[in-house]
Design an enzyme around this catalytic site. Structure first.
Site, short mmCIF file in Angstrom:
data_model
loop_
_atom_site.label_atom_id
_atom_site.label_comp_id
_atom_site.label_asym_id
_atom_site.label_seq_id
_atom_site.Cartn_x
_atom_site.Cartn_y
_atom_site.Cartn_z
N HIS A 15 21.74 -23.08 41.27
CA HIS A 15 21.60 -24.44 41.82
C HIS A 15 22.97 -25.00 42.28
CE1 HIS A 15 20.39 -28.65 42.04
NE2 HIS A 15 19.17 -28.35 41.69
N ASP A 72 14.67 -32.21 50.32
CA ASP A 72 14.41 -31.38 49.15
C ASP A 72 13.42 -30.30 49.58
OD1 ASP A 72 13.46 -32.12 45.67
OD2 ASP A 72 14.02 -30.27 46.72
N GLU A 118 20.75 -23.58 47.45
CA GLU A 118 20.54 -22.80 46.23
C GLU A 118 19.84 -21.48 46.52
OE1 GLU A 118 18.21 -25.54 43.87
OE2 GLU A 118 19.21 -27.21 44.90
O1 TA6 Z 1 17.35 -28.70 43.78
C1 TA6 Z 1 16.21 -29.37 44.00
C2 TA6 Z 1 15.68 -30.07 42.75
O2 TA6 Z 1 14.56 -29.38 42.28
C3 TA6 Z 1 15.36 -31.51 43.14
O3 TA6 Z 1 13.97 -31.72 43.18
C4 TA6 Z 1 16.07 -32.34 42.06
O4 TA6 Z 1 15.21 -32.57 40.97
C5 TA6 Z 1 17.23 -31.43 41.71
O5 TA6 Z 1 16.65 -30.13 41.67
C6 TA6 Z 1 18.00 -31.81 40.46
O6 TA6 Z 1 17.26 -31.51 39.31
P1 TA6 Z 1 17.94 -31.86 37.87
O7 TA6 Z 1 16.92 -31.46 36.85
O8 TA6 Z 1 19.21 -31.07 37.77
O9 TA6 Z 1 18.24 -33.34 37.91
#
Ligand code: TA6
Length: 296
Positions: free
Chosen positions: A159, A204, A263
């Protein structure tokens, strides 16, 4: 070297002869810094990041395993980023890394507690390496070590939070014309238009069956991030923009202007391993002057 980071959490610092460096916290097995040989920070970590288990560190490269997202029974993005990893002193040989790299091998295995929420045993070996040109390489090797003969399936993402000078001056090349699932429209499937992606609002999207190479062009810094991946067919592109940014306690209200998540992931098709089988997912990041055109 191994040293104490924020709140006394253990971290490893990798340095390379020309001055580039990488920092990875044992908490989460999470890279939180990648600097080029001019000492410029290339990853984004929120100034409000909470370096305190069990909260995931907001930025760098969180490891999403054994689940990406919140669709399964686990907490959002699984639990690997919420655990303290160990330094792996006897990893099986990594055939792909030449000796001229600084690297650290980390390992995560489930605890009894973990087995209650995800009833599988696994060995997750993560190698973080810094190449001679300052490239950052992550290799994940996940092996099913179930004694009961049971296979398991998982989804995965690196991520990655890239630091950008101004999100409204960033372009992403390599995802044109691909299908994607839009997380902002109940994961409905769409097809991307034919030119580079630019940003003027929350995004997203999970792009499907993406190419090995994706380029992120930062106009102001005259810098292009090149992301190369292997074993990771999908790519998630996320920026929370202003409203969502305000809703996150561990994220500054206007920090969305200076970050972009691209990601390398395996989301659409979960990966299934039988006992004894191992999956490998590789990510290689480089930052090159923007004269670079992603077609090269
Ligand atoms: O990277 C996309 C995602 O799934 C978004 O929907 C957002 O929730 C992000 O990850 C961050 O997630 P987190 O649990 O680290 O706040």
């Amino acid at each position: 070297e191994l040293c104490k980071g924020i709140n006394g959490l253990d971290k490893v610092v990798l340095r390379e002869s020309r001055g580039s460096s990488v920092e990875v916290y044992l908490y989460g097995g999470q890279v939180t810094s990648w600097k080029n040989d001019h000492g410029e920070e290339l990853l984004f970590v929120s100034s409000k990041a909470i370096f305190k288990p069990p909260k995931a560190i907001r930025g760098g490269i969180p490891i999403c395993f054994p689940q990406f997202g919140s669709h399964g029974g686990l907490e959002q993005h699984g639990f690997a980023r919420n655990r303290v990893w160990s330094i792996d002193t006897d990893p099986p040989p990594f055939p792909t890394v030449s000796s001229n790299k600084a690297f650290i091998d980390l390992i995560l295995k489930p605890t009894e507690e973990d087995m209650k929420i995800w009833p599988h045993s696994f060995e997750f070996r993560l190698r973080v390496a810094l190449g001679p040109g300052g490239d950052l390489m992550l290799t994940s090797r996940i092996r099913n070590t179930n004694a009961d003969g049971k296979p398991f399936s998982f989804t995965f993402a690196y991520h990655t939070y890239f630091s950008v000078s101004d999100i409204s001056e960033v372009r992403v090349e390599g995802l044109e014309t691909l299908d994607y699932l839009d997380n902002l429209q109940s994961k409905e499937r769409f097809t991307e238009q034919g030119d580079a992606i630019t940003f003027e609002s929350e995004i997203d999207k999970i792009y499907l069956s993406t190419p090995t190479k994706i380029a992120i062009l930062d106009h102001e810094k005259k810098r292009t991030f090149v992301l190369r991946k292997d074993g990771l067919p999908d790519a998630v592109v996320w920026n929370p923009w202003d409203r969502k940014a305000k809703a996150m306690a561990d994220f500054g209200d206007d920090e969305y202007k200076h970050m972009l998540c691209v990601e390398a992931a395996a989301v659409e098709k979960p990966i299934t391993l039988k006992p004894g089988e191992e999956w490998r997912g590789r990510l290689e990041l480089s930052a090159v002057p923007s004269s670079y055109c992603s077609g090269q």
